[in-house]
Design a protein around this motif. Structure first.
Motif, PDB file in Angstrom:
ATOM      1  N   ARG A   4       0.830  -1.213   0.000  1.00 32.86           N
ATOM      2  CA  ARG A   4       0.000   0.000   0.000  1.00 32.86           C
ATOM      3  C   ARG A   4       0.862   1.261   0.000  1.00 32.86           C
ATOM      4  NH1 ARG A   4      -5.196   0.168   3.646  1.00 32.86           N
ATOM      5  NH2 ARG A   4      -5.548  -1.512   2.201  1.00 32.86           N
ATOM      6  N   GLN A   5       1.934   1.248   0.786  1.00 32.34           N
ATOM      7  CA  GLN A   5       2.845   2.394   0.838  1.00 32.34           C
ATOM      8  C   GLN A   5       3.532   2.600  -0.511  1.00 32.34           C
ATOM      9  OE1 GLN A   5       5.050   0.711   4.138  1.00 32.34           O
ATOM     10  NE2 GLN A   5       4.631   2.538   5.363  1.00 32.34           N
ATOM     11  N   LEU A   6       3.965   1.504  -1.119  1.00 31.72           N
ATOM     12  CA  LEU A   6       4.604   1.595  -2.435  1.00 31.72           C
ATOM     13  C   LEU A   6       3.647   2.172  -3.469  1.00 31.72           C
ATOM     14  CD1 LEU A   6       6.729  -1.622  -2.977  1.00 31.72           C
ATOM     15  CD2 LEU A   6       7.503   0.731  -3.124  1.00 31.72           C
ATOM     16  N   ARG A   7       2.413   1.706  -3.454  1.00 31.54           N
ATOM     17  CA  ARG A   7       1.421   2.211  -4.406  1.00 31.54           C
ATOM     18  C   ARG A   7       1.202   3.712  -4.216  1.00 31.54           C
ATOM     19  NH1 ARG A   7      -1.398  -1.150  -7.548  1.00 31.54           N
ATOM     20  NH2 ARG A   7      -1.179  -3.380  -7.187  1.00 31.54           N
ATOM     21  N   ARG A   8       1.050   4.148  -2.968  1.00 30.66           N
ATOM     22  CA  ARG A   8       0.851   5.577  -2.691  1.00 30.66           C
ATOM     23  C   ARG A   8       2.054   6.396  -3.129  1.00 30.66           C
ATOM     24  NH1 ARG A   8      -1.265   5.594   3.279  1.00 30.66           N
ATOM     25  NH2 ARG A   8      -0.974   3.446   2.913  1.00 30.66           N
ATOM     26  N   ARG A   9       3.240   5.917  -2.778  1.00 29.99           N
ATOM     27  CA  ARG A   9       4.465   6.635  -3.128  1.00 29.99           C
ATOM     28  C   ARG A   9       4.615   6.752  -4.646  1.00 29.99           C
ATOM     29  NH1 ARG A   9      10.413   4.538  -1.332  1.00 29.99           N
ATOM     30  NH2 ARG A   9      11.616   5.999  -2.549  1.00 29.99           N
ATOM     31  N   ARG A  11       2.227   6.512  -7.021  1.00 31.92           N
ATOM     32  CA  ARG A  11       1.205   7.382  -7.609  1.00 31.92           C
ATOM     33  C   ARG A  11       1.475   8.844  -7.313  1.00 31.92           C
ATOM     34  NH1 ARG A  11      -2.838   2.866  -6.219  1.00 31.92           N
ATOM     35  NH2 ARG A  11      -3.075   1.905  -8.261  1.00 31.92           N
ATOM     36  N   ALA A  12       1.951   9.140  -6.112  1.00 29.90           N
ATOM     37  CA  ALA A  12       2.288  10.526  -5.762  1.00 29.90           C
ATOM     38  C   ALA A  12       3.413  11.031  -6.664  1.00 29.90           C
ATOM     39  CB  ALA A  12       2.687  10.620  -4.292  1.00 29.90           C
ATOM     40  N   LEU A  13       4.410  10.192  -6.902  1.00 29.00           N
ATOM     41  CA  LEU A  13       5.509  10.589  -7.771  1.00 29.00           C
ATOM     42  C   LEU A  13       5.013  10.824  -9.190  1.00 29.00           C
ATOM     43  CD1 LEU A  13       8.495  11.118  -8.351  1.00 29.00           C
ATOM     44  CD2 LEU A  13       8.759   8.663  -8.733  1.00 29.00           C
ATOM     45  N   LEU A  14       4.147   9.956  -9.692  1.00 30.27           N
ATOM     46  CA  LEU A  14       3.625  10.132 -11.045  1.00 30.27           C
ATOM     47  C   LEU A  14       2.832  11.429 -11.161  1.00 30.27           C
ATOM     48  CD1 LEU A  14       2.627   6.463 -11.819  1.00 30.27           C
ATOM     49  CD2 LEU A  14       4.361   7.814 -13.012  1.00 30.27           C
ATOM     50  N   ARG A  15       2.053  11.751 -10.136  1.00 24.01           N
ATOM     51  CA  ARG A  15       1.333  13.030 -10.155  1.00 24.01           C
ATOM     52  C   ARG A  15       2.309  14.196 -10.136  1.00 24.01           C
ATOM     53  NH1 ARG A  15      -2.483   9.952  -7.417  1.00 24.01           N
ATOM     54  NH2 ARG A  15      -1.563  10.259  -5.378  1.00 24.01           N
ATOM     55  N   GLU A  16       3.344  14.084  -9.320  1.00 21.38           N
ATOM     56  CA  GLU A  16       4.359  15.133  -9.224  1.00 21.38           C
ATOM     57  C   GLU A  16       5.095  15.314 -10.550  1.00 21.38           C
ATOM     58  OE1 GLU A  16       8.362  15.840  -6.572  1.00 21.38           O
ATOM     59  OE2 GLU A  16       6.684  14.762  -5.647  1.00 21.38           O
ATOM     60  N   HIS A  86      13.192   0.026  -9.461  1.00 17.48           N
ATOM     61  CA  HIS A  86      14.316   0.040  -8.517  1.00 17.48           C
ATOM     62  C   HIS A  86      14.711   1.479  -8.172  1.00 17.48           C
ATOM     63  CE1 HIS A  86      15.294  -4.215  -8.279  1.00 17.48           C
ATOM     64  NE2 HIS A  86      15.264  -4.319  -9.598  1.00 17.48           N
ATOM     65  N   ILE A  87      14.718   2.343  -9.184  1.00 19.39           N
ATOM     66  CA  ILE A  87      15.075   3.748  -8.954  1.00 19.39           C
ATOM     67  C   ILE A  87      14.051   4.400  -8.032  1.00 19.39           C
ATOM     68  CG2 ILE A  87      15.348   6.012 -10.047  1.00 19.39           C
ATOM     69  CD1 ILE A  87      16.356   4.483 -12.568  1.00 19.39           C
ATOM     70  N   ILE A  88      12.770   4.225  -8.345  1.00 21.42           N
ATOM     71  CA  ILE A  88      11.705   4.845  -7.554  1.00 21.42           C
ATOM     72  C   ILE A  88      11.700   4.322  -6.126  1.00 21.42           C
ATOM     73  CG2 ILE A  88       9.186   4.990  -7.298  1.00 21.42           C
ATOM     74  CD1 ILE A  88       9.053   5.221 -10.372  1.00 21.42           C
ATOM     75  N   LEU A 116       3.156   1.250 -12.679  1.00 22.57           N
ATOM     76  CA  LEU A 116       3.490   2.130 -13.802  1.00 22.57           C
ATOM     77  C   LEU A 116       2.796   1.669 -15.073  1.00 22.57           C
ATOM     78  CD1 LEU A 116       7.315   2.581 -13.152  1.00 22.57           C
ATOM     79  CD2 LEU A 116       5.498   4.256 -12.708  1.00 22.57           C
ATOM     80  N   HIS A 117       2.774   0.367 -15.276  1.00 26.85           N
ATOM     81  CA  HIS A 117       2.124  -0.212 -16.449  1.00 26.85           C
ATOM     82  C   HIS A 117       0.633   0.149 -16.458  1.00 26.85           C
ATOM     83  CE1 HIS A 117       2.207  -3.081 -19.757  1.00 26.85           C
ATOM     84  NE2 HIS A 117       1.079  -3.573 -19.311  1.00 26.85           N
ATOM     85  N   GLU A 118      -0.008   0.016 -15.313  1.00 26.44           N
ATOM     86  CA  GLU A 118      -1.425   0.376 -15.194  1.00 26.44           C
ATOM     87  C   GLU A 118      -1.617   1.871 -15.433  1.00 26.44           C
ATOM     88  OE1 GLU A 118      -2.351  -0.974 -11.276  1.00 26.44           O
ATOM     89  OE2 GLU A 118      -2.502  -3.076 -11.895  1.00 26.44           O
ATOM     90  N   TRP A 119      -0.798   2.684 -14.803  1.00 21.76           N
ATOM     91  CA  TRP A 119      -0.911   4.140 -14.915  1.00 21.76           C
ATOM     92  C   TRP A 119      -0.680   4.580 -16.362  1.00 21.76           C
ATOM     93  CZ3 TRP A 119      -1.723   7.632 -10.753  1.00 21.76           C
ATOM     94  CH2 TRP A 119      -1.645   8.978 -11.094  1.00 21.76           C
ATOM     95  N   ALA A 120       0.239   3.895 -17.026  1.00 21.90           N
ATOM     96  CA  ALA A 120       0.586   4.253 -18.401  1.00 21.90           C
ATOM     97  C   ALA A 120      -0.528   3.940 -19.383  1.00 21.90           C
ATOM     98  CB  ALA A 120       1.852   3.513 -18.822  1.00 21.90           C
ATOM     99  N   GLY A 121      -1.533   3.194 -18.920  1.00 20.07           N
ATOM    100  CA  GLY A 121      -2.592   2.806 -19.834  1.00 20.07           C
ATOM    101  C   GLY A 121      -2.217   1.585 -20.639  1.00 20.07           C
ATOM    102  N   ARG A 122      -1.170   0.851 -20.205  1.00 21.67           N
ATOM    103  CA  ARG A 122      -0.729  -0.330 -20.931  1.00 21.67           C
ATOM    104  C   ARG A 122      -1.453  -1.581 -20.462  1.00 21.67           C
ATOM    105  NH1 ARG A 122       1.468   3.336 -23.727  1.00 21.67           N
ATOM    106  NH2 ARG A 122       3.575   3.102 -24.457  1.00 21.67           N
ATOM    107  N   GLY A 123      -1.910  -1.582 -19.200  1.00 23.42           N
ATOM    108  CA  GLY A 123      -2.678  -2.718 -18.697  1.00 23.42           C
ATOM    109  C   GLY A 123      -4.130  -2.410 -18.936  1.00 23.42           C
TER     110      GLY A 123
END
Length: 156
Positions: A4-9, A11-16, A86-88, A116-123
């Protein structure tokens, strides 16, 4: 770090980063590099198999992601997203030649790649309700599969 923490972190980075969906891994890397103030170099290479599909390592000047050139474009994208994971996640940038997800860093990187795959619209990234609306036969097919797998009489 928990899922859950990874998902929040993530998504927050992607928004940023203000990454619009859909996006490709190269655009994500470009924006992440700008955000971090250091370049990310993507290097396709014919990595001998069996072996890893990708490697990320940090140099003094840049982050380098080497990914398997002898696979499909979709798999290459996933490899890049895994290494970006790994970077994130803040892993140390030491090259590791793992071929399985049996360690915490590998599990975290794979989870981030999936996000990232889901956010990218690839999944499918649609969520269950939208997926149902997009394919009204989906639920019936899932029920038949579940019935067959539970020993309920085959694929009829």
């Amino acid at each position: 770090m928990r899922e859950r923490q990874l998902r929040r972190r993530c998504r927050a980075l992607l928004r940023e980063l203000d990454v619009p969906a859909p996006f490709g891994p190269r655009e994500l890397c470009r924006r992440l590099a700008q955000h971090r103030g250091r370049p990310i170099r993507l290097v396709p290479f014919a990595i001998e198999q069996p072996g890893p599909f990708g490697i990320w390592f940090a140099t003094d000047a840049a982050d380098v992601i080497v990914y398997q050139s002898q696979t499909t474009p979709a798999h290459q994208e996933h490899i890049i997203l895994h290494e970006v994971g790994h970077i994130i996640a803040g892993h140390d940038g030491e090259p590791r030649l793992r071929t399985a997800y049996d360690s915490r860093p590998e599990w975290e990187a794979e989870l981030i790649a999936t996000i990232l795959h889901e956010w990218a619209g690839r999944g499918d990234g649609l969520g269950e309700a939208a997926a149902q609306a997009a394919d009204p036969n989906r639920q019936a097919a899932l029920e038949r599969i579940g019935h067959a797998l539970s020993g309920g009489g085959g694929w009829s």
